[in-house]
Design a protein around this motif. Structure first.
Motif, PDB file in Angstrom:
ATOM      1  N   ILE A  52     -19.693   9.769  -7.126  1.00 32.54           N
ATOM      2  CA  ILE A  52     -18.890  10.258  -8.174  1.00 32.54           C
ATOM      3  C   ILE A  52     -19.903   8.553  -9.004  1.00 32.54           C
ATOM      4  O   ILE A  52     -19.401   7.889  -8.786  1.00 32.54           O
ATOM      5  CB  ILE A  52     -17.688   9.749  -7.673  1.00 32.54           C
ATOM      6  CG1 ILE A  52     -16.690   9.326  -9.293  1.00 32.54           C
ATOM      7  CG2 ILE A  52     -17.144   8.899  -6.691  1.00 32.54           C
ATOM      8  CD1 ILE A  52     -15.519   9.740  -9.349  1.00 32.54           C
ATOM      9  N   GLN A  53     -19.535   8.783  -9.980  1.00 33.35           N
ATOM     10  CA  GLN A  53     -20.484   7.499 -11.123  1.00 33.35           C
ATOM     11  C   GLN A  53     -19.782   8.327 -12.585  1.00 33.35           C
ATOM     12  O   GLN A  53     -18.975   9.048 -13.125  1.00 33.35           O
ATOM     13  CB  GLN A  53     -21.918   8.287 -11.845  1.00 33.35           C
ATOM     14  CG  GLN A  53     -22.933   7.980 -10.476  1.00 33.35           C
ATOM     15  CD  GLN A  53     -24.266   7.890 -10.416  1.00 33.35           C
ATOM     16  OE1 GLN A  53     -24.429   8.834 -11.666  1.00 33.35           O
ATOM     17  NE2 GLN A  53     -25.271   7.522  -9.588  1.00 33.35           N
ATOM     18  N   SER A  54     -18.729   6.511 -12.958  1.00 26.99           N
ATOM     19  CA  SER A  54     -18.417   6.621 -14.241  1.00 26.99           C
ATOM     20  C   SER A  54     -19.263   6.384 -14.842  1.00 26.99           C
ATOM     21  O   SER A  54     -20.568   5.280 -14.889  1.00 26.99           O
ATOM     22  CB  SER A  54     -16.824   6.430 -13.932  1.00 26.99           C
ATOM     23  OG  SER A  54     -17.689   4.809 -13.993  1.00 26.99           O
ATOM     24  N   SER A  55     -18.999   6.409 -16.251  1.00 30.65           N
ATOM     25  CA  SER A  55     -19.581   5.463 -17.570  1.00 30.65           C
ATOM     26  C   SER A  55     -18.670   5.965 -18.812  1.00 30.65           C
ATOM     27  O   SER A  55     -18.164   6.644 -19.425  1.00 30.65           O
ATOM     28  CB  SER A  55     -21.040   6.719 -18.128  1.00 30.65           C
ATOM     29  OG  SER A  55     -20.604   7.860 -17.855  1.00 30.65           O
ATOM     30  N   VAL A  56     -19.230   5.355 -19.591  1.00 28.50           N
ATOM     31  CA  VAL A  56     -17.812   5.429 -20.994  1.00 28.50           C
ATOM     32  C   VAL A  56     -18.438   5.682 -22.169  1.00 28.50           C
ATOM     33  O   VAL A  56     -19.551   5.893 -22.330  1.00 28.50           O
ATOM     34  CB  VAL A  56     -17.871   3.566 -21.952  1.00 28.50           C
ATOM     35  CG1 VAL A  56     -17.113   3.346 -22.572  1.00 28.50           C
ATOM     36  CG2 VAL A  56     -17.433   2.669 -20.507  1.00 28.50           C
ATOM     37  N   LEU A  57     -17.733   6.623 -22.536  1.00 27.89           N
ATOM     38  CA  LEU A  57     -18.011   7.807 -23.530  1.00 27.89           C
ATOM     39  C   LEU A  57     -17.943   6.494 -25.126  1.00 27.89           C
ATOM     40  O   LEU A  57     -18.746   6.765 -25.969  1.00 27.89           O
ATOM     41  CB  LEU A  57     -17.907   9.000 -23.424  1.00 27.89           C
ATOM     42  CG  LEU A  57     -18.279  10.062 -22.567  1.00 27.89           C
ATOM     43  CD1 LEU A  57     -17.298  11.222 -22.575  1.00 27.89           C
ATOM     44  CD2 LEU A  57     -19.943  10.312 -23.429  1.00 27.89           C
ATOM     45  N   ASN A  58     -16.722   6.429 -25.338  1.00 23.26           N
ATOM     46  CA  ASN A  58     -16.962   6.214 -26.421  1.00 23.26           C
ATOM     47  C   ASN A  58     -15.515   4.607 -26.572  1.00 23.26           C
ATOM     48  O   ASN A  58     -14.728   4.814 -25.453  1.00 23.26           O
ATOM     49  CB  ASN A  58     -15.704   6.727 -27.041  1.00 23.26           C
ATOM     50  CG  ASN A  58     -16.525   8.018 -27.982  1.00 23.26           C
ATOM     51  OD1 ASN A  58     -17.429   7.716 -28.692  1.00 23.26           O
ATOM     52  ND2 ASN A  58     -16.516   9.166 -27.941  1.00 23.26           N
ATOM     53  N   GLY A  59     -15.530   3.629 -27.673  1.00 20.18           N
ATOM     54  CA  GLY A  59     -14.043   2.685 -26.760  1.00 20.18           C
ATOM     55  C   GLY A  59     -14.565   1.620 -26.490  1.00 20.18           C
ATOM     56  O   GLY A  59     -15.803   0.618 -25.609  1.00 20.18           O
ATOM     57  N   ASN A  60     -13.477   1.070 -25.723  1.00 22.54           N
ATOM     58  CA  ASN A  60     -13.314  -0.013 -24.848  1.00 22.54           C
ATOM     59  C   ASN A  60     -12.516   0.967 -23.558  1.00 22.54           C
ATOM     60  O   ASN A  60     -11.984   0.435 -22.654  1.00 22.54           O
ATOM     61  CB  ASN A  60     -12.277  -1.194 -25.518  1.00 22.54           C
ATOM     62  CG  ASN A  60     -13.118  -1.740 -26.610  1.00 22.54           C
ATOM     63  OD1 ASN A  60     -13.917  -2.480 -26.374  1.00 22.54           O
ATOM     64  ND2 ASN A  60     -12.019  -1.144 -27.735  1.00 22.54           N
ATOM     65  N   ALA A  61     -12.934   1.996 -23.082  1.00 19.89           N
ATOM     66  CA  ALA A  61     -12.717   2.465 -21.914  1.00 19.89           C
ATOM     67  C   ALA A  61     -13.046   1.913 -20.252  1.00 19.89           C
ATOM     68  O   ALA A  61     -14.654   1.354 -20.808  1.00 19.89           O
ATOM     69  CB  ALA A  61     -12.940   3.995 -21.547  1.00 19.89           C
ATOM     70  N   SER A  62     -12.457   2.165 -19.194  1.00 17.14           N
ATOM     71  CA  SER A  62     -12.873   1.144 -18.853  1.00 17.14           C
ATOM     72  C   SER A  62     -12.745   1.224 -17.490  1.00 17.14           C
ATOM     73  O   SER A  62     -11.256   2.499 -17.016  1.00 17.14           O
ATOM     74  CB  SER A  62     -12.308  -0.826 -18.492  1.00 17.14           C
ATOM     75  OG  SER A  62     -11.583  -0.503 -18.515  1.00 17.14           O
ATOM     76  N   ASP A  63     -12.912   1.449 -15.919  1.00 18.95           N
ATOM     77  CA  ASP A  63     -12.622   1.399 -15.034  1.00 18.95           C
ATOM     78  C   ASP A  63     -11.299   0.404 -14.122  1.00 18.95           C
ATOM     79  O   ASP A  63     -11.845  -0.769 -14.366  1.00 18.95           O
ATOM     80  CB  ASP A  63     -13.810   1.575 -13.417  1.00 18.95           C
ATOM     81  CG  ASP A  63     -14.005   2.941 -13.899  1.00 18.95           C
ATOM     82  OD1 ASP A  63     -13.995   3.672 -14.800  1.00 18.95           O
ATOM     83  OD2 ASP A  63     -16.066   2.301 -13.286  1.00 18.95           O
ATOM     84  N   SER A  64     -10.150   1.006 -14.051  1.00 14.64           N
ATOM     85  CA  SER A  64      -9.846  -0.115 -13.545  1.00 14.64           C
ATOM     86  C   SER A  64      -9.777  -0.662 -12.308  1.00 14.64           C
ATOM     87  O   SER A  64      -9.241  -1.261 -11.599  1.00 14.64           O
ATOM     88  CB  SER A  64      -8.128   0.220 -13.418  1.00 14.64           C
ATOM     89  OG  SER A  64      -7.598   0.198 -12.930  1.00 14.64           O
ATOM     90  N   GLU A  65      -9.629   0.602 -10.998  1.00 17.50           N
ATOM     91  CA  GLU A  65     -10.996   0.084  -9.970  1.00 17.50           C
ATOM     92  C   GLU A  65     -11.656   1.116  -9.702  1.00 17.50           C
ATOM     93  O   GLU A  65     -12.251   1.889 -10.207  1.00 17.50           O
ATOM     94  CB  GLU A  65      -9.668   1.061  -9.137  1.00 17.50           C
ATOM     95  CG  GLU A  65      -7.852  -0.144  -8.940  1.00 17.50           C
ATOM     96  CD  GLU A  65      -7.748   0.596  -8.226  1.00 17.50           C
ATOM     97  OE1 GLU A  65      -8.011   1.633  -6.952  1.00 17.50           O
ATOM     98  OE2 GLU A  65      -6.474  -0.167  -8.208  1.00 17.50           O
ATOM     99  N   SER A  66     -13.406   0.468  -9.473  1.00 12.13           N
ATOM    100  CA  SER A  66     -14.264   1.374  -8.787  1.00 12.13           C
ATOM    101  C   SER A  66     -14.067   2.515  -8.221  1.00 12.13           C
ATOM    102  O   SER A  66     -13.019   2.678  -7.738  1.00 12.13           O
ATOM    103  CB  SER A  66     -14.725   0.604  -7.519  1.00 12.13           C
ATOM    104  OG  SER A  66     -15.860  -0.665  -8.429  1.00 12.13           O
TER     105      SER A  66
END
Length: 462
Positions: free
Chosen positions: A54-68
């Motif tokens: 599983i991989q995360s990436s920011v698409l827009n704005g200031n979104a972020s992972d709260s936890e990995s």
């Protein structure tokens, strides 16, 4: 229209936590053939379908992972912080069939909290898809803070549970129709006629093609058309009608006679105007080694100034809030280039110079890729040789008179391309000439759409 967020509200929304649980169930189905055992026999087949990443990436704005994000063989879990409307994250989950038995995705079960402020979009998988032994697949979950939200939501959390039920494939499965997600609406991806196509020139991008596809969208209390869904999730849209007045691309005398244009030659001294869309400092990439940008252009084109000033300022507040500051391809294009993957691409020429801003125009590749007849209409030369055919399979063909495209010619610094009502793409428009204008913008990926995209029932943003 309710008021936008104040500073305190923007800070408070940081506490909004989006928690998602992905549960994959890899279960046996009954074997369709009997196992015949004579004497001592071994079962050599193995059932092993599991999540492997599983991989995360920011698409827009200031979104972020709260936890990995984490995963096990059967679950993937992630939590997302969303701060401002339009913030969005993308999670890519990989599933592998490490066994020796083909598997089929029998059912997909989705349950969420139905919080209108938080949008979950899932794409890249469909019921009935076969995952052959030894293969892997991936799907995407996008989490967005609804871009049209205009006041502090009462509920700051939302949960999603996605269950994928895999069973043993029988070999009798039928082909699955490909679909993608447009603002929460699942749209079939087609290969002929009017509709949404995979853009073969840029990975992860979809374009609408045909004489009149169902891509109407209400924006700024007007009818617009969805041109493309970009790889970053944003939507490129263009006004359905031209503006009420014809406007020069660059008014005569707007720029110094020694300013150099996008083609690397001098701008006209007085009457021709200049084809450079922006000043050099406003380009995102500058290919000085290939002499594409030379000298110094000290002013933006007058049309650029108007569209990103007076025109943008007159959009309604909701429309302004949806427009994304985006990268545009504004490089010059030789007339002989084709829009194909295997030749000297005009799309690559466009990408050699890029500009970041809010409002601009369609490019030559936009106008060509909107044609559903890619056999006869895949280049400027093809289109101009087959006008009677090509003008009937492209919804961007002007109803009357020509309108500006943003792409200049490489060989003339005061000529730009225009799209005319005959369906041809011309290379002989002086930048200082008044022509029709169809503004284009990119809007946030975090939108929720209703409607069916027809002219009588266009998509509306909710």
């Amino acid at each position: 229209m309710r008021g936008r967020f104040n500073t305190g509200q923007r800070n408070y929304i940081i506490l909004g936590l989006c928690s998602i649980l992905l549960l994959m169930v890899a279960g046996y189905a009954a074997f369709r053939t009997q196992l015949t055992i004579n004497g001592t026999s071994n079962i050599s087949s193995e059932w092993k379908v599991l999540i492997t990443g599983i991989q995360s990436s920011v698409l827009n704005g200031n979104a972020s992972d709260s936890e990995s994000p984490t995963y096990t063989a059967t679950t993937a879990t992630f939590k997302t912080n969303l701060i401002n409307p339009g913030d969005s994250m993308r999670y890519t989950v990989t599933v592998e069939n490490q066994g020796s038995i083909d598997a089929v995705l029998k059912t997909i079960q989705k349950t969420d909290s139905n919080n209108k402020a938080i949008i979950f979009n899932v794409e890249g998988m469909q019921e009935g898809e076969v995952l052959k032994a030894g293969d892997e697949t991936s799907f995407i979950v996008e989490v967005s803070y609804n871009a049209s939200t205009s006041s502090q939501p009462e509920n700051l959390t939302s949960d999603l549970e996605l269950t994928l039920n895999y069973e043993q494939a029988t070999g009798e499965e039928t082909a699955v129709e490909k679909v993608t997600n447009i603002g929460g609406v699942r749209i079939p991806v087609v290969e002929s006629g009017d509709g949404l196509y995979v853009d073969d020139t840029r990975a992860g991008r979809y374009v609408y093609r045909g004489s009149n596809p169902n891509n109407y969208i209400e924006f700024n209390d007007e009818l617009w058309r969805i041109v493309a869904k970009e790889a970053d999730g944003t939507y490129k849209i263009v006004r359905n009608d031209v503006l009420s007045e014809k406007i020069p691309f660059d008014e005569s005398g707007n720029r110094d006679s020694k300013s150099e244009g996008a083609g690397g030659t001098y701008c006209a001294t007085n009457s021709g105007g200049c084809t450079a869309w922006a000043i050099n400092d406003n380009y995102v990439n500058e290919y000085s080694e290939s002499k594409i940008i030379q000298g110094t252009v000290l002013k933006d084109a007058s049309l650029n100034t108007y569209l990103n000033g007076e025109y943008y300022n007159n959009l309604n507040p909701m429309a302004q809030g949806l427009v994304v500051n985006h990268v545009w391809n504004v490089g010059p294009v030789p007339s002989e280039n084709d829009i194909t993957i295997t030749s000297n691409l005009s799309i690559l020429d466009e990408e050699k110079i890029t500009w970041k801003g809010k409002v601009a125009l369609l490019s030559i590749s936009d106008s060509i890729l909107a044609n559903s007849n890619q056999e006869q209409c895949q280049s400027v030369a093809d289109i101009n040789s087959n006008l009677s055919v090509c003008k009937t399979t492209n919804y961007l063909v002007p109803v009357s008179d020509s309108y500006w495209l943003i792409s200049p010619r490489t060989t003339y610094s005061n000529y730009l391309m225009k799209f005319n009502s005959k369906g041809s793409i011309d290379f002989g428009a002086y930048a200082s000439s008044p022509l029709n204008v169809r503004p284009a913008v990119y809007i946030n990926s975090g939108i929720s759409l209703s409607g069916d995209g027809t002219q009588s029932n266009p998509y509306t943003i909710s």
